[in-house]
Scaffold this active site. Structure first.
Site, PDB file in Angstrom:
ATOM      1  N   MET A   1     -12.127   4.040  -0.314  1.00 28.51           N
ATOM      2  CA  MET A   1     -12.748   4.203   0.998  1.00 28.51           C
ATOM      3  C   MET A   1     -13.414   5.574   1.029  1.00 28.51           C
ATOM      4  SD  MET A   1      -9.814   2.507   3.437  1.00 28.51           S
ATOM      5  CE  MET A   1      -8.432   2.839   2.350  1.00 28.51           C
TER       6      MET A   1
ATOM      7  N   ASP B   1      -4.780   3.253  -1.719  1.00 28.78           N
ATOM      8  CA  ASP B   1      -5.821   3.531  -0.731  1.00 28.78           C
ATOM      9  C   ASP B   1      -6.315   4.965  -0.876  1.00 28.78           C
ATOM     10  OD1 ASP B   1      -6.164   1.119   0.819  1.00 28.78           O
ATOM     11  OD2 ASP B   1      -4.139   1.423   1.570  1.00 28.78           O
TER      12      ASP B   1
ATOM     13  N   HIS C   1      -1.009  -1.153  -4.316  1.00 27.30           N
ATOM     14  CA  HIS C   1      -2.333  -0.941  -3.730  1.00 27.30           C
ATOM     15  C   HIS C   1      -2.508   0.544  -3.440  1.00 27.30           C
ATOM     16  CE1 HIS C   1      -5.943  -2.289  -1.573  1.00 27.30           C
ATOM     17  NE2 HIS C   1      -5.633  -1.399  -0.635  1.00 27.30           N
TER      18      HIS C   1
ATOM     19  N   ASP D   1      -6.409  -6.794   4.067  1.00 22.39           N
ATOM     20  CA  ASP D   1      -5.757  -5.497   4.229  1.00 22.39           C
ATOM     21  C   ASP D   1      -5.870  -5.029   5.672  1.00 22.39           C
ATOM     22  OD1 ASP D   1      -4.820  -2.916   4.081  1.00 22.39           O
ATOM     23  OD2 ASP D   1      -6.267  -2.217   2.600  1.00 22.39           O
TER      24      ASP D   1
ATOM     25  N   MET E   1     -11.255  -6.417   5.323  1.00 23.93           N
ATOM     26  CA  MET E   1     -10.512  -5.471   6.152  1.00 23.93           C
ATOM     27  C   MET E   1     -10.209  -6.119   7.496  1.00 23.93           C
ATOM     28  SD  MET E   1      -9.917  -2.794   4.373  1.00 23.93           S
ATOM     29  CE  MET E   1      -9.156  -1.905   5.736  1.00 23.93           C
TER      30      MET E   1
ATOM     31  N   SER F   1       0.848  -1.191   0.000  1.00 24.49           N
ATOM     32  CA  SER F   1       0.000   0.000   0.000  1.00 24.49           C
ATOM     33  C   SER F   1       0.882   1.240   0.000  1.00 24.49           C
ATOM     34  CB  SER F   1      -0.909   0.019   1.225  1.00 24.49           C
ATOM     35  OG  SER F   1      -1.557   1.273   1.339  1.00 24.49           O
TER      36      SER F   1
ATOM     37  N   HIS G   1      -8.456   0.941  -3.979  1.00 16.20           N
ATOM     38  CA  HIS G   1      -9.387   0.687  -2.881  1.00 16.20           C
ATOM     39  C   HIS G   1     -10.036   2.006  -2.505  1.00 16.20           C
ATOM     40  CE1 HIS G   1      -9.832  -0.594   1.638  1.00 16.20           C
ATOM     41  NE2 HIS G   1     -10.997  -0.470   1.044  1.00 16.20           N
TER      42      HIS G   1
ATOM     43  N   MET H   1      -8.928   7.813   0.377  1.00 16.02           N
ATOM     44  CA  MET H   1      -9.761   8.154   1.534  1.00 16.02           C
ATOM     45  C   MET H   1     -10.276   9.585   1.389  1.00 16.02           C
ATOM     46  SD  MET H   1      -7.305   6.703   4.548  1.00 16.02           S
ATOM     47  CE  MET H   1      -6.502   5.111   4.428  1.00 16.02           C
TER      48      MET H   1
END
Length: 221
Positions: free
Chosen positions: A69, A33, A31, A176, A138, A6, A67, A35
């Site tokens: 979020m 992430d 990866h 993850d 998760m 990540s 991913h 947010m």
């Protein structure tokens, strides 16, 4: 085991160089992430930063594993697909019309994943599982790197593998949160195919950290 570092845990001042170290060491995916400060209590980065890693990912043949979020992820699917996402994973908790969202990801030419927070039961995937390419379990509450692995996640991975088999799904299982060389073997043996690791890869000697993951999951004769 597919290892997906990540980049959230990388040094943003030298992001490309740090990511290159992981890929040079034998990592498989990158990866990403994302947010928004609403769905999770943190803000990371968006499609423009990911686009900056696309040439590096292409050089190594490393898929960009996104991913999301974020709230209302449907609004941003086009942007991440255009930026080079191979897989786009959304949260079950953020998608009231999950089948429509998964279909939209496929229509953009990407693989579709669905993530579950630690307290979200697997049964919520029962209907959508056959349409998925990836299920993300998760193993920490999302929002921040460096958290401690939730031990019950191992059993959740095992039960997810059973659900996928029961529904005829060919989806891979990604895990993850808090996975490190000390616990990764149990996670893989429970049925995980893809391991996301942030701090456990990027803090310290990246090449040695990647090697430690490989040693931990090597078949013992």
């Amino acid at each position: 085991m597919t290892l997906a570092p990540s980049v959230l845990a990388a040094d943003f001042g030298r992001l490309e160089d740090h990511a290159r170290q992981a890929l040079d060491a034998g990592a498989d995916w990158l990866h990403i992430d994302v947010m928004d400060g609403h769905f999770v209590p943190n803000i990371s980065f968006g499609a423009p930063v990911m686009r900056g890693l696309r040439a590096l990912a292409d050089e190594f043949g490393a898929p960009l594993d996104v991913h999301l979020m974020i709230e209302d992820p449907d609004r941003y699917l086009d942007a991440f697909a255009e930026a080079g996402a191979a897989t786009i994973t959304v949260h079950q908790e953020a998608c009231p019309h999950l089948h429509r969202t998964v279909q939209a990801i496929h229509d953009l030419g990407c693989l579709a994943g669905v993530a579950l927070n630690p307290a979200t039961p697997l049964v919520t995937l029962e209907e959508i599982a056959p349409d998925l390419d990836l299920v993300l379990i998760m193993s920490v509450n999302p929002g921040f790197g460096g958290q401690t692995f939730i031990p019950g996640s191992v059993d959740k991975v095992r039960r997810c593998r059973e659900l996928l088999a029961r529904t005829g799904s060919r989806a891979v299982i990604e895990v993850d949160g808090g996975v490190a060389p000390g616990n990764v073997r149990a996670v893989v043996e429970a049925g995980a195919d893809v391991i996301v690791a942030g701090s456990a890869v990027f803090k310290g000697d990246v090449a040695e950290n990647v090697a430690a993951f490989r040693r931990a999951t090597a078949t013992k004769v």
